[in-house]
Design a protein around this motif. Sequence first.
Motif, PDB file in Angstrom:
ATOM      1  N   ALA A 172     -24.896  -5.380   2.923  1.00 21.21           N
ATOM      2  CA  ALA A 172     -25.378  -6.154   1.769  1.00 21.21           C
ATOM      3  C   ALA A 172     -26.904  -6.123   1.645  1.00 21.21           C
ATOM      4  CB  ALA A 172     -24.867  -7.589   1.833  1.00 21.21           C
ATOM      5  N   THR A 173     -27.468  -4.941   1.782  1.00 13.15           N
ATOM      6  CA  THR A 173     -28.923  -4.768   1.718  1.00 13.15           C
ATOM      7  C   THR A 173     -29.260  -3.659   0.725  1.00 13.15           C
ATOM      8  OG1 THR A 173     -29.088  -5.435   4.043  1.00 13.15           O
ATOM      9  CG2 THR A 173     -30.980  -4.268   3.119  1.00 13.15           C
ATOM     10  N   ASP A 174     -30.366  -3.843  -0.019  1.00 12.16           N
ATOM     11  CA  ASP A 174     -30.849  -2.827  -0.954  1.00 12.16           C
ATOM     12  C   ASP A 174     -31.754  -1.843  -0.226  1.00 12.16           C
ATOM     13  OD1 ASP A 174     -29.582  -4.113  -3.064  1.00 12.16           O
ATOM     14  OD2 ASP A 174     -31.386  -5.213  -3.654  1.00 12.16           O
ATOM     15  N   TYR A 175     -31.597  -0.560  -0.568  1.00 12.33           N
ATOM     16  CA  TYR A 175     -32.444   0.500  -0.010  1.00 12.33           C
ATOM     17  C   TYR A 175     -32.898   1.414  -1.134  1.00 12.33           C
ATOM     18  CZ  TYR A 175     -30.613  -0.869   4.543  1.00 12.33           C
ATOM     19  OH  TYR A 175     -30.277  -1.572   5.667  1.00 12.33           O
ATOM     20  N   ASP A 176     -34.170   1.793  -1.112  1.00 11.01           N
ATOM     21  CA  ASP A 176     -34.708   2.802  -2.032  1.00 11.01           C
ATOM     22  C   ASP A 176     -34.793   4.116  -1.271  1.00 11.01           C
ATOM     23  OD1 ASP A 176     -35.055   1.017  -4.163  1.00 11.01           O
ATOM     24  OD2 ASP A 176     -37.029   0.412  -3.430  1.00 11.01           O
ATOM     25  N   ILE A 177     -34.179   5.158  -1.847  1.00 12.15           N
ATOM     26  CA  ILE A 177     -34.073   6.441  -1.156  1.00 12.15           C
ATOM     27  C   ILE A 177     -34.604   7.554  -2.060  1.00 12.15           C
ATOM     28  CG2 ILE A 177     -32.476   8.087  -0.104  1.00 12.15           C
ATOM     29  CD1 ILE A 177     -30.588   5.674   0.385  1.00 12.15           C
ATOM     30  N   TYR A 178     -35.365   8.477  -1.481  1.00 16.08           N
ATOM     31  CA  TYR A 178     -35.794   9.676  -2.199  1.00 16.08           C
ATOM     32  C   TYR A 178     -35.892  10.836  -1.226  1.00 16.08           C
ATOM     33  CZ  TYR A 178     -40.547   8.589  -0.513  1.00 16.08           C
ATOM     34  OH  TYR A 178     -41.644   8.322   0.265  1.00 16.08           O
ATOM     35  N   VAL A 179     -36.021  12.034  -1.783  1.00 15.57           N
ATOM     36  CA  VAL A 179     -36.040  13.265  -0.992  1.00 15.57           C
ATOM     37  C   VAL A 179     -37.257  14.098  -1.409  1.00 15.57           C
ATOM     38  CG1 VAL A 179     -34.770  15.395  -0.480  1.00 15.57           C
ATOM     39  CG2 VAL A 179     -33.528  13.249  -0.804  1.00 15.57           C
ATOM     40  N   VAL A 180     -37.852  14.783  -0.435  1.00 18.04           N
ATOM     41  CA  VAL A 180     -38.970  15.688  -0.673  1.00 18.04           C
ATOM     42  C   VAL A 180     -38.569  17.070  -0.140  1.00 18.04           C
ATOM     43  CG1 VAL A 180     -41.361  16.213  -0.022  1.00 18.04           C
ATOM     44  CG2 VAL A 180     -40.697  13.856  -0.528  1.00 18.04           C
ATOM     45  N   ALA A 181     -38.786  18.108  -0.932  1.00 17.83           N
ATOM     46  CA  ALA A 181     -38.520  19.476  -0.478  1.00 17.83           C
ATOM     47  C   ALA A 181     -39.723  19.964   0.325  1.00 17.83           C
ATOM     48  CB  ALA A 181     -38.269  20.392  -1.666  1.00 17.83           C
ATOM     49  N   THR A 182     -39.455  20.751   1.375  1.00 15.71           N
ATOM     50  CA  THR A 182     -40.537  21.285   2.199  1.00 15.71           C
ATOM     51  C   THR A 182     -40.456  22.808   2.255  1.00 15.71           C
ATOM     52  OG1 THR A 182     -39.229  21.090   4.223  1.00 15.71           O
ATOM     53  CG2 THR A 182     -40.621  19.218   3.634  1.00 15.71           C
ATOM     54  N   ASN A 183     -41.608  23.420   2.475  1.00 17.54           N
ATOM     55  CA  ASN A 183     -41.686  24.863   2.659  1.00 17.54           C
ATOM     56  C   ASN A 183     -42.435  25.098   3.964  1.00 17.54           C
ATOM     57  OD1 ASN A 183     -42.750  27.559   2.660  1.00 17.54           O
ATOM     58  ND2 ASN A 183     -42.202  27.707   0.507  1.00 17.54           N
ATOM     59  N   SER A 184     -41.677  25.392   5.033  1.00 18.37           N
ATOM     60  CA  SER A 184     -42.293  25.506   6.355  1.00 18.37           C
ATOM     61  C   SER A 184     -43.210  26.720   6.483  1.00 18.37           C
ATOM     62  CB  SER A 184     -41.214  25.538   7.440  1.00 18.37           C
ATOM     63  OG  SER A 184     -40.370  26.647   7.265  1.00 18.37           O
ATOM     64  N   LYS A 185     -42.965  27.763   5.719  1.00 19.70           N
ATOM     65  CA  LYS A 185     -43.803  28.961   5.791  1.00 19.70           C
ATOM     66  C   LYS A 185     -45.243  28.652   5.410  1.00 19.70           C
ATOM     67  CE  LYS A 185     -44.200  33.705   4.158  1.00 19.70           C
ATOM     68  NZ  LYS A 185     -43.605  34.771   3.348  1.00 19.70           N
ATOM     69  N   TYR A 186     -45.415  27.798   4.386  1.00 21.07           N
ATOM     70  CA  TYR A 186     -46.756  27.471   3.893  1.00 21.07           C
ATOM     71  C   TYR A 186     -47.199  26.054   4.258  1.00 21.07           C
ATOM     72  CZ  TYR A 186     -45.926  31.704   1.265  1.00 21.07           C
ATOM     73  OH  TYR A 186     -45.641  32.998   0.914  1.00 21.07           O
ATOM     74  N   GLY A 187     -46.318  25.288   4.902  1.00 22.43           N
ATOM     75  CA  GLY A 187     -46.682  23.930   5.283  1.00 22.43           C
ATOM     76  C   GLY A 187     -46.888  23.013   4.104  1.00 22.43           C
ATOM     77  N   THR A 188     -46.117  23.223   3.036  1.00 26.72           N
ATOM     78  CA  THR A 188     -46.277  22.421   1.829  1.00 26.72           C
ATOM     79  C   THR A 188     -45.031  21.591   1.572  1.00 26.72           C
ATOM     80  OG1 THR A 188     -45.467  24.250   0.466  1.00 26.72           O
ATOM     81  CG2 THR A 188     -47.857  24.071   0.750  1.00 26.72           C
ATOM     82  N   GLU A 189     -45.196  20.612   0.693  1.00 25.17           N
ATOM     83  CA  GLU A 189     -44.059  19.797   0.291  1.00 25.17           C
ATOM     84  C   GLU A 189     -44.146  19.491  -1.191  1.00 25.17           C
ATOM     85  OE1 GLU A 189     -45.386  15.266   1.341  1.00 25.17           O
ATOM     86  OE2 GLU A 189     -44.490  16.431   2.933  1.00 25.17           O
ATOM     87  N   SER A 190     -42.990  19.182  -1.771  1.00 20.62           N
ATOM     88  CA  SER A 190     -42.912  18.900  -3.195  1.00 20.62           C
ATOM     89  C   SER A 190     -43.281  17.452  -3.477  1.00 20.62           C
ATOM     90  CB  SER A 190     -41.480  19.137  -3.689  1.00 20.62           C
ATOM     91  OG  SER A 190     -40.615  18.111  -3.201  1.00 20.62           O
ATOM     92  N   ALA A 191     -43.337  17.151  -4.749  1.00 24.08           N
ATOM     93  CA  ALA A 191     -43.370  15.760  -5.169  1.00 24.08           C
ATOM     94  C   ALA A 191     -42.008  15.152  -4.830  1.00 24.08           C
ATOM     95  CB  ALA A 191     -43.621  15.681  -6.676  1.00 24.08           C
ATOM     96  N   PRO A 192     -41.902  13.843  -4.761  1.00 29.63           N
ATOM     97  CA  PRO A 192     -40.614  13.224  -4.455  1.00 29.63           C
ATOM     98  C   PRO A 192     -39.594  13.419  -5.579  1.00 29.63           C
ATOM     99  CG  PRO A 192     -42.413  11.638  -4.244  1.00 29.63           C
ATOM    100  CD  PRO A 192     -42.978  12.868  -4.858  1.00 29.63           C
ATOM    101  N   SER A 193     -38.321  13.388  -5.195  1.00 33.65           N
ATOM    102  CA  SER A 193     -37.232  13.386  -6.169  1.00 33.65           C
ATOM    103  C   SER A 193     -37.233  12.052  -6.906  1.00 33.65           C
ATOM    104  CB  SER A 193     -35.890  13.539  -5.440  1.00 33.65           C
ATOM    105  OG  SER A 193     -35.632  12.360  -4.674  1.00 33.65           O
ATOM    106  N   ASN A 194     -36.272  11.901  -7.789  1.00 33.78           N
ATOM    107  CA  ASN A 194     -36.035  10.570  -8.346  1.00 33.78           C
ATOM    108  C   ASN A 194     -35.660   9.637  -7.192  1.00 33.78           C
ATOM    109  OD1 ASN A 194     -33.589  12.371  -8.416  1.00 33.78           O
ATOM    110  ND2 ASN A 194     -32.536  10.434  -8.833  1.00 33.78           N
TER     111      ASN A 194
END
Length: 90
Positions: free
Chosen positions: A61-83
């Motif tokens: 009975a608890t609310d959680y906010d969840i999002y995902v970020v894509a990563t690119n290990s070759k370049y060490g970069t990450e995307s903006a967050p998902s919805n």
Amino acid sequence: MFTNLLPNAPANLATSNITATTVDLDWDAIEDASGYDVFVDGVLEDSVTTNSYTVSGLTTATDYDIYVVATNSKYGTESAPSNTVTVTTA
């Protein structure tokens, strides 16, 4: 010539099978991503290489906010967050 090495943000983050302590997540796979970081309430929950994940160890009975970020290990970069999805455990 500079090439943008950031993967696109994961799209269509969705939840299913919400229980008292778990929730299943899935999202659209990103072509340039080598993995995905799953965040729960702004804290890194886990890093995965597939476009689905089961969050466990949640409180009833608890609310959680969840999002995902894509990563690119070759370049060490990450995307903006998902919805962001908000789930309430059973």
